[in-house]
Design a protein around this motif. Structure first.
Motif, mmCIF file in Angstrom:
data_model
loop_
_atom_site.group_PDB
_atom_site.id
_atom_site.type_symbol
_atom_site.label_atom_id
_atom_site.label_comp_id
_atom_site.label_asym_id
_atom_site.label_seq_id
_atom_site.Cartn_x
_atom_site.Cartn_y
_atom_site.Cartn_z
ATOM 1 N N ALA A 143 -6.248 8.902 -4.174
ATOM 2 C CA ALA A 143 -4.936 9.277 -4.706
ATOM 3 C C ALA A 143 -3.812 8.661 -3.876
ATOM 4 O O ALA A 143 -2.784 8.248 -4.415
ATOM 5 C CB ALA A 143 -4.801 10.795 -4.732
ATOM 6 N N PHE A 144 -3.992 8.604 -2.573
ATOM 7 C CA PHE A 144 -2.975 7.992 -1.712
ATOM 8 C C PHE A 144 -2.779 6.523 -2.069
ATOM 9 O O PHE A 144 -1.646 6.047 -2.236
ATOM 10 C CB PHE A 144 -3.383 8.130 -0.245
ATOM 11 C CG PHE A 144 -2.464 7.414 0.709
ATOM 12 C CD1 PHE A 144 -1.284 7.997 1.126
ATOM 13 C CD2 PHE A 144 -2.797 6.149 1.190
ATOM 14 C CE1 PHE A 144 -0.431 7.339 1.995
ATOM 15 C CE2 PHE A 144 -1.947 5.483 2.058
ATOM 16 C CZ PHE A 144 -0.765 6.079 2.461
ATOM 17 N N ILE A 145 -3.875 5.802 -2.214
ATOM 18 C CA ILE A 145 -3.784 4.379 -2.562
ATOM 19 C C ILE A 145 -3.175 4.203 -3.949
ATOM 20 O O ILE A 145 -2.335 3.326 -4.180
ATOM 21 C CB ILE A 145 -5.183 3.728 -2.494
ATOM 22 C CG1 ILE A 145 -5.702 3.755 -1.062
ATOM 23 C CG2 ILE A 145 -5.143 2.295 -3.020
ATOM 24 C CD1 ILE A 145 -7.134 3.264 -0.908
ATOM 25 N N GLY A 146 -3.581 5.049 -4.895
ATOM 26 C CA GLY A 146 -3.027 4.974 -6.236
ATOM 27 C C GLY A 146 -1.530 5.225 -6.260
ATOM 28 O O GLY A 146 -0.787 4.558 -6.991
ATOM 29 N N SER A 147 -1.078 6.175 -5.451
ATOM 30 C CA SER A 147 0.359 6.477 -5.395
ATOM 31 C C SER A 147 1.155 5.288 -4.888
ATOM 32 O O SER A 147 2.211 4.953 -5.432
ATOM 33 C CB SER A 147 0.603 7.693 -4.497
ATOM 34 O OG SER A 147 0.032 8.856 -5.042
ATOM 35 N N VAL A 148 0.660 4.642 -3.846
ATOM 36 C CA VAL A 148 1.359 3.486 -3.280
ATOM 37 C C VAL A 148 1.399 2.338 -4.289
ATOM 38 O O VAL A 148 2.439 1.704 -4.500
ATOM 39 C CB VAL A 148 0.684 3.029 -1.971
ATOM 40 C CG1 VAL A 148 1.319 1.734 -1.472
ATOM 41 C CG2 VAL A 148 0.778 4.116 -0.909
ATOM 42 N N ALA A 149 0.270 2.075 -4.941
ATOM 43 C CA ALA A 149 0.183 0.964 -5.888
ATOM 44 C C ALA A 149 1.072 1.178 -7.102
ATOM 45 O O ALA A 149 1.598 0.218 -7.683
ATOM 46 C CB ALA A 149 -1.264 0.756 -6.324
ATOM 47 N N CYS A 150 1.257 2.428 -7.500
ATOM 48 C CA CYS A 150 2.001 2.721 -8.723
ATOM 49 C C CYS A 150 3.446 2.276 -8.648
ATOM 50 O O CYS A 150 4.041 1.884 -9.660
ATOM 51 C CB CYS A 150 1.933 4.218 -9.035
ATOM 52 S SG CYS A 150 2.743 4.676 -10.573
ATOM 53 N N GLY A 151 4.029 2.295 -7.449
ATOM 54 C CA GLY A 151 5.429 1.932 -7.308
ATOM 55 C C GLY A 151 5.746 0.544 -7.808
ATOM 56 O O GLY A 151 6.808 0.298 -8.381
ATOM 57 N N SER A 152 4.820 -0.391 -7.618
ATOM 58 C CA SER A 152 5.026 -1.758 -8.086
ATOM 59 C C SER A 152 4.562 -1.940 -9.521
ATOM 60 O O SER A 152 5.173 -2.696 -10.288
ATOM 61 C CB SER A 152 4.283 -2.740 -7.166
ATOM 62 O OG SER A 152 4.785 -2.673 -5.849
ATOM 63 N N LEU A 153 3.485 -1.269 -9.902
ATOM 64 C CA LEU A 153 2.952 -1.416 -11.255
ATOM 65 C C LEU A 153 3.957 -0.985 -12.314
ATOM 66 O O LEU A 153 4.151 -1.670 -13.319
ATOM 67 C CB LEU A 153 1.662 -0.595 -11.403
ATOM 68 C CG LEU A 153 0.403 -1.153 -10.756
ATOM 69 C CD1 LEU A 153 -0.750 -0.160 -10.910
ATOM 70 C CD2 LEU A 153 0.029 -2.496 -11.368
ATOM 71 N N VAL A 154 4.599 0.149 -12.087
ATOM 72 C CA VAL A 154 5.511 0.671 -13.104
ATOM 73 C C VAL A 154 6.741 -0.220 -13.247
ATOM 74 O O VAL A 154 7.297 -0.351 -14.350
ATOM 75 C CB VAL A 154 5.911 2.128 -12.766
ATOM 76 C CG1 VAL A 154 6.796 2.187 -11.527
ATOM 77 C CG2 VAL A 154 6.606 2.777 -13.954
ATOM 78 N N ASP A 155 7.169 -0.868 -12.174
ATOM 79 C CA ASP A 155 8.291 -1.794 -12.271
ATOM 80 C C ASP A 155 7.942 -2.996 -13.143
ATOM 81 O O ASP A 155 8.761 -3.467 -13.936
ATOM 82 C CB ASP A 155 8.711 -2.269 -10.879
ATOM 83 C CG ASP A 155 9.479 -1.202 -10.106
ATOM 84 O OD1 ASP A 155 9.941 -0.242 -10.745
ATOM 85 O OD2 ASP A 155 9.605 -1.327 -8.878
#
Length: 540
Positions: A143-155
């Motif tokens: 979940a920690f890794i997913g949270s960090v990755a999401c910041g760029s994916l959603v942009d």
């Protein structure tokens, strides 16, 4: 066992001390030291007050009417009568589809509560507390890794497409876990599930806040909490059968893959965030979404607000993580991280650790059934939040929530520290537990995840949410890791007393640092917080 029930979506998650805590529970019960859990969380928000004498743009409705929220609501009701406000119903199907991710979140949190013993026995690591804890805690790592990755994916991809892609690790993780024949396969499945959950916990609140009409953003945002509660309740209800069927856990994990398929299909028919479409230069699509969800009279005003914000804050899709070090982004990121730190240090995981023992003292011997009662209490609190969010505002709910959590903690400390009749002590413990969970679900749970995207700028919303939830996962893990050691070293009363003190600190923090966002568009909030806009207005 019950730590998974404290949800945020934003909220509390599984921790690595699963088996160890059961042995320690037995020790505490024998020595009459275990607590009767309950706590409450609360956070306050204060409205940004804009001088009436300042020259404002027409879109800054809040500044024109000052602090009279009732007048604001009355004005928006008049707009609705003119056909400008379509209400919450047009956005509801899209929000409901996105909230299915929270159902999966809750389901995967609760799915290990009952069957972990059967899983350990069948896969050959029974009695190994480290591996049992690892099966639970690797979820947090993913979940920690997913949270960090999401910041760029959603942009880059937008909310809608990212949610669809995120169903892949959720589906694969559930299937791999269900088919696991070894501890390695189970760990892989749990990690994949955690990866998907980490993305969703960041993404879904952003999506809902950006497509929901302003007047209903709080209530619709609370569906995240409700979805999580329903997922937990569903998993706990199904887990009752695992007490009689040692292989039932595989069926439970196979079931977890079904909502992922439904969501992937459902998001194909859902709208994209009009704010992201505007950033991507797809104005015609953005106007169509606004017309369908908010009403035709909102189209021109909303587009002007979007373009004004993007013009002053940058309208591209390539925001940098370094921008979080600049004002006003750094301030919002700090507030978001602090809110989650305080939420976790207020003790929700610790309270739920002991709630099964509390219910057992009044004759509820089934841990699954006790967990179900906790889940239903959480659900009842979320329903109250759904009703109150857009009526009372985020500030009052957070303050009341944390105040209630503090009161509950002090009630538990009193029951532990002062000898009294056993039945009275048990009743106080039950009251404390129920009050804590209920008040958490009314405010600290749903509001924390909702208010962060509301305060964030359009340009950095994804990355601020990613940072905030990353902090959440870290402190969730740390609280779960050290809670039992602290109880063993200092005793239950001091630890629970510190939870109460943190709850009061959280209330004070929210009062001084959180602004009220009720009945204000995301653009109004951003312009009131961004010094670029303030400087421009003062020069006009």
């Amino acid at each position: 066992m019950l730590q998974a029930l404290a949800i945020h979506p934003l909220q509390c998650f599984s921790t690595p001390n699963f088996d160890r805590k059961h042995h320690y529970f037995h020790h505490l019960r024998r020595n009459k030291q275990y607590p009767f859990s309950h706590s409450t969380s609360f956070s306050v928000s204060r409205e940004v007050k804009v001088s009436a004498s300042s020259k404002q743009k027409p879109l800054d409705v809040k500044s024109e009417i000052g602090d009279d929220e009732d007048e604001l609501l009355q004005e928006k009701v008049i707009v609705a009568d003119d056909g400008g406000d379509l209400g919450w119903l047009p956005a509801f199907p899209h929000v409901l589809t996105a909230s299915m991710a929270n159902f999966l979140f809750g389901y995967h949190i609760g799915v290990m509560n009952g069957p972990i013993v059967s899983i350990a026995k069948e896969l050959g690591f029974e009695g190994n507390s480290f591996l049992e804890g690892l099966v639970v805690s690797i979820f947090i790592g993913g979940a920690f890794i997913g949270s960090v990755a999401c910041g760029s994916l959603v942009d880059k991809l937008g909310c809608r497409r990212t949610i669809q892609i995120d169903t892949v690790p959720l589906i694969l993780g559930a299937i791999v876990s269900a088919q696991a024949q070894s501890i390695e396969e189970m760990l892989l499945g749990r990690f994949l599930v955690g990866l998907g959950i980490g993305v969703n916990t960041v993404l879904v609140p952003i999506y809902i806040s950006e497509i929901a009409p302003t007047n209903y953003r709080g209530s619709l945002g609370t569906l995240c909490q409700i979805g999580t509660c329903i997922g937990i309740i569903a998993s706990l209800y199904l887990a009752i059968s695992s007490e009689n069927d040692p292989h039932w856990w595989r069926t439970m994990l196979y079931i977890a893959s079904v909502p992922g398929f439904i969501q992937a299909l459902g998001m194909q028919f859902s709208v994209e965030s009009p704010r992201w479409l505007c950033k991507a230069g797809r104005l015609d699509e953005a106007k169509k979404v606004i017309n369908n969800l908010w009403g035709s009279s909102e189209v021109d005003k909303a587009i002007k607000e979007f373009e004004s914000v993007l013009k002053n804050d940058g309208g591209d899709l390539n925001s940098s993580w370094l921008e979080l070090l600049e004002e006003p982004h750094s301030r919002v990121a700090t507030i978001g991280g602090a809110l989650f730190v305080l939420q976790q240090l207020a003790g929700i995981n610790g309270v739920l650790y002991f709630s099964s023992l509390t219910f057992k003292d009044v004759g509820i011997s089934s841990s699954a059934l006790a967990s179900l009662y906790v889940g239903l209490t959480n659900f009842a609190g979320a329903l109250c939040a759904l009703y109150l969010m857009d009526k009372q505002g985020r500030q009052r709910l957070l303050i009341g929530s944390y105040a209630g959590m503090a009161l509950s903690m002090f009630l538990i400390v009193y029951a532990i520290s002062f000898p009294m009749d056993g039945e009275i002590s048990n009743n106080l413990s039950i009251l404390g537990t129920i009050l804590y969970i209920f008040t958490f679900a009314v405010g600290a749970g749903p509001v924390t995840g909702l208010i962060i995207p509301e305060l964030s700028s359009s340009r950095t919303r994804g990355k601020i949410m990613a940072f905030s939830f990353s902090v959440h996962w870290v402190f969730n893990f740390l609280v779960g890791l050290f809670f039992l050691e602290l109880v063993q070293k200092f005793g239950v009363a001091p630890v629970y007393g510190s939870f109460g003190a943190v709850s009061l600190l959280a209330a004070a923090f929210a009062y001084f640092f959180i602004v009220e966002t009720k009945s204000r568009s995301l653009e109004e909030i951003e312009m009131s917080l961004n010094p670029k806009f303030q400087g421009k207005r003062n020069s006009e």
